[in-house]
Design a protein around this motif. Sequence first.
Motif, PDB file in Angstrom:
ATOM      1  N   ASP A 228     -48.376  63.867  36.857  1.00 19.24           N
ATOM      2  CA  ASP A 228     -48.195  64.494  38.169  1.00 19.24           C
ATOM      3  C   ASP A 228     -49.532  64.756  38.854  1.00 19.24           C
ATOM      4  O   ASP A 228     -49.673  64.555  40.071  1.00 19.24           O
ATOM      5  CB  ASP A 228     -47.412  65.801  38.024  1.00 19.24           C
ATOM      6  CG  ASP A 228     -45.962  65.567  37.613  1.00 19.24           C
ATOM      7  OD1 ASP A 228     -45.437  64.476  37.917  1.00 19.24           O
ATOM      8  OD2 ASP A 228     -45.368  66.470  36.999  1.00 19.24           O
ATOM      9  N   ASP A 229     -50.518  65.193  38.077  1.00 14.09           N
ATOM     10  CA  ASP A 229     -51.844  65.428  38.653  1.00 14.09           C
ATOM     11  C   ASP A 229     -52.446  64.130  39.175  1.00 14.09           C
ATOM     12  O   ASP A 229     -53.057  64.092  40.247  1.00 14.09           O
ATOM     13  CB  ASP A 229     -52.777  66.044  37.612  1.00 14.09           C
ATOM     14  CG  ASP A 229     -52.513  67.525  37.385  1.00 14.09           C
ATOM     15  OD1 ASP A 229     -51.626  68.081  38.071  1.00 14.09           O
ATOM     16  OD2 ASP A 229     -53.176  68.121  36.513  1.00 14.09           O
TER      17      ASP A 229
ATOM     18  N   VAL B 153     -54.143  60.542  43.656  1.00 16.43           N
ATOM     19  CA  VAL B 153     -54.095  59.271  44.387  1.00 16.43           C
ATOM     20  C   VAL B 153     -53.628  59.504  45.823  1.00 16.43           C
ATOM     21  O   VAL B 153     -54.187  58.937  46.769  1.00 16.43           O
ATOM     22  CB  VAL B 153     -53.187  58.260  43.663  1.00 16.43           C
ATOM     23  CG1 VAL B 153     -52.985  57.007  44.501  1.00 16.43           C
ATOM     24  CG2 VAL B 153     -53.779  57.890  42.301  1.00 16.43           C
ATOM     25  N   CYS B 154     -52.622  60.339  46.003  1.00 13.76           N
ATOM     26  CA  CYS B 154     -52.132  60.620  47.357  1.00 13.76           C
ATOM     27  C   CYS B 154     -53.222  61.267  48.211  1.00 13.76           C
ATOM     28  O   CYS B 154     -53.401  60.912  49.389  1.00 13.76           O
ATOM     29  CB  CYS B 154     -50.902  61.529  47.297  1.00 13.76           C
ATOM     30  SG  CYS B 154     -49.420  60.737  46.619  1.00 13.76           S
TER      31      CYS B 154
ATOM     32  N   SER C 108     -56.172  69.659  36.396  1.00 17.14           N
ATOM     33  CA  SER C 108     -57.020  68.797  35.564  1.00 17.14           C
ATOM     34  C   SER C 108     -57.960  67.953  36.421  1.00 17.14           C
ATOM     35  O   SER C 108     -58.321  66.840  36.048  1.00 17.14           O
ATOM     36  CB  SER C 108     -56.143  67.873  34.710  1.00 17.14           C
ATOM     37  OG  SER C 108     -55.313  67.041  35.522  1.00 17.14           O
ATOM     38  N   TYR C 109     -58.395  68.497  37.567  1.00 22.61           N
ATOM     39  CA  TYR C 109     -59.153  67.693  38.523  1.00 22.61           C
ATOM     40  C   TYR C 109     -60.450  67.151  37.931  1.00 22.61           C
ATOM     41  O   TYR C 109     -60.790  65.980  38.144  1.00 22.61           O
ATOM     42  CB  TYR C 109     -59.476  68.505  39.782  1.00 22.61           C
ATOM     43  CG  TYR C 109     -60.280  67.696  40.764  1.00 22.61           C
ATOM     44  CD1 TYR C 109     -59.665  66.739  41.564  1.00 22.61           C
ATOM     45  CD2 TYR C 109     -61.663  67.840  40.857  1.00 22.61           C
ATOM     46  CE1 TYR C 109     -60.403  65.960  42.441  1.00 22.61           C
ATOM     47  CE2 TYR C 109     -62.408  67.079  41.730  1.00 22.61           C
ATOM     48  CZ  TYR C 109     -61.772  66.133  42.518  1.00 22.61           C
ATOM     49  OH  TYR C 109     -62.508  65.353  43.381  1.00 22.61           O
ATOM     50  N   ASP C 110     -61.203  67.962  37.198  1.00 22.61           N
ATOM     51  CA  ASP C 110     -62.491  67.505  36.680  1.00 22.61           C
ATOM     52  C   ASP C 110     -62.326  66.295  35.776  1.00 22.61           C
ATOM     53  O   ASP C 110     -63.094  65.318  35.865  1.00 22.61           O
ATOM     54  CB  ASP C 110     -63.191  68.629  35.914  1.00 22.61           C
ATOM     55  CG  ASP C 110     -63.697  69.724  36.845  1.00 22.61           C
ATOM     56  OD1 ASP C 110     -63.815  69.453  38.062  1.00 22.61           O
ATOM     57  OD2 ASP C 110     -63.959  70.851  36.363  1.00 22.61           O
ATOM     58  N   ARG C 111     -61.347  66.342  34.912  1.00 26.65           N
ATOM     59  CA  ARG C 111     -61.108  65.205  34.010  1.00 26.65           C
ATOM     60  C   ARG C 111     -60.661  63.981  34.809  1.00 26.65           C
ATOM     61  O   ARG C 111     -61.107  62.866  34.552  1.00 26.65           O
ATOM     62  CB  ARG C 111     -60.044  65.592  32.976  1.00 26.65           C
ATOM     63  CG  ARG C 111     -59.657  64.444  32.048  1.00 26.65           C
ATOM     64  CD  ARG C 111     -58.663  64.909  30.996  1.00 26.65           C
ATOM     65  NE  ARG C 111     -58.098  63.775  30.273  1.00 26.65           N
ATOM     66  CZ  ARG C 111     -58.689  63.149  29.280  1.00 26.65           C
ATOM     67  NH1 ARG C 111     -59.901  63.516  28.891  1.00 26.65           N
ATOM     68  NH2 ARG C 111     -58.093  62.136  28.667  1.00 26.65           N
ATOM     69  N   LEU C 112     -59.765  64.195  35.764  1.00 29.01           N
ATOM     70  CA  LEU C 112     -59.313  63.089  36.613  1.00 29.01           C
ATOM     71  C   LEU C 112     -60.477  62.465  37.369  1.00 29.01           C
ATOM     72  O   LEU C 112     -60.620  61.234  37.421  1.00 29.01           O
ATOM     73  CB  LEU C 112     -58.280  63.592  37.621  1.00 29.01           C
ATOM     74  CG  LEU C 112     -56.836  63.739  37.173  1.00 29.01           C
ATOM     75  CD1 LEU C 112     -56.054  64.526  38.209  1.00 29.01           C
ATOM     76  CD2 LEU C 112     -56.213  62.359  36.978  1.00 29.01           C
ATOM     77  N   ALA C 113     -61.313  63.302  37.970  1.00 25.28           N
ATOM     78  CA  ALA C 113     -62.416  62.798  38.780  1.00 25.28           C
ATOM     79  C   ALA C 113     -63.379  61.968  37.951  1.00 25.28           C
ATOM     80  O   ALA C 113     -63.840  60.909  38.387  1.00 25.28           O
ATOM     81  CB  ALA C 113     -63.145  63.955  39.449  1.00 25.28           C
TER      82      ALA C 113
END
Length: 444
Positions: free
Chosen positions: A245-246, A251-252, A360-365
């Motif tokens: 979901d994150d 992506v959106c 989980s933005y930092d990991r995603l980024a």
Amino acid sequence: MSDVPPTGDGPDDPFEGLEDLFKEGFGEGDLDEPGEPGSTGDPGAGGGLGGLGSLGGLGSLGDMGVIGDLMRALQGAAPGSSHARDVARAIASGGSSEPNIDPTDRIALEQLVRVAELRVTDATGLQPSRGAPLRVEVVNRVGWSDHTTGDYGKLFDALGESIAAGADTDPDDTAADPMTAMLAGITRMIGPAMLSLTTGAMVGRLAQHALGGYVLPVPRPPGKPMLIALPNVEDFGRQWSLDADDLRLWVCLHEAVYHAVFGVEHVRGTVSDLLLRHASAFETNPHRLEELLDGFDPLSGGPEALAEIQQAMGSPDALLGAVRSQAQEALLPQMTALIAAITGYVDHTMDLIGTQLIGSYDRLAEALRRHRVEASESDRFVERLLGLELDQDQYERGAAFAAGVVERAGPEGLQRLFTDPANLPTPAEVDAAGLWLARIDLPR
């Protein structure tokens, strides 16, 4: 982070697999009708490559008749035509049918896009969509390639026209040098065909890993919907063990920011103009081809002689090296500076929104930025073909510009980047944010 796995690059050869696809997937009668844009279809059921199906593979240059077949199959076809699209569809799908997007996934992503649109508007003051809700097309890989070959059509047409025009040689040169004349003729025949196959192959390879429509910072035509390639999003999330979901929300947001930036008319117009000027400035240099074919004896005949042509001309990098012009080199500083500023702005905006919205933005980024700069050689080729330089240094250049502006003038200072055509930065200003701020503050 040590727990983030490295990206899994695809094969470096952008044409890898084409021979098998032509042999196995493009049998006689399979590819007579073009597919519809956005369709999920089987490449074997919606092609248009016609005579290519009888070639027995791109690597089978065993006799001059095969080259003749290739020329006849692509005669009169512009690089933006269905031939490039069909190659893109075949590579995107790997030669097999793709399932349709589940309607529940489509609806879920449309709801996330609504959230992204509101957040981007609040953070930037830009409108991702004018006068109506932001539209999104959730597509599979073939659907992504269909949209992209259509959206990049003007660029592909300009590439083909400039290469065809550049193949005209000085009559004095060809009269004095029969080898130059022969190579000029080969270029006129093979150049457009190779470009059509090359652009199709590049779009197909991009479709295998693009998460959205802005895998490259290339404006889409105004009024087109945002694209999300859901199979790639899901595969990427599984590969990197990311929260699904994150990742979808990231992506959106990312696509909505780019959509908002390129929704600014003068930004879209300036970037599009630079890309078209670059695409229109290719020129064919028969003397460069002589260097590539040094030692080739056209009179020796046989498979060995034709294999030499294939080795020299079959590489995309060799094709690019043969036709890049000084006019294009002159455009690159302005293009790379503007793209660096745009990517820096997008990354800064993503950090601003994402850290507040995604757990989980930092990991995603980190995962997504590493994925972005660890592109394969084929991805790098399509970037260079379009005049883009998207290596780590360029992304860091854009990040430094954005950070420098925010440090001196705050986030509102960075938002001035796209408020006026005169505010677009010069190459020197991208490398010195203080110079840019000083100039745009001068009385006009």
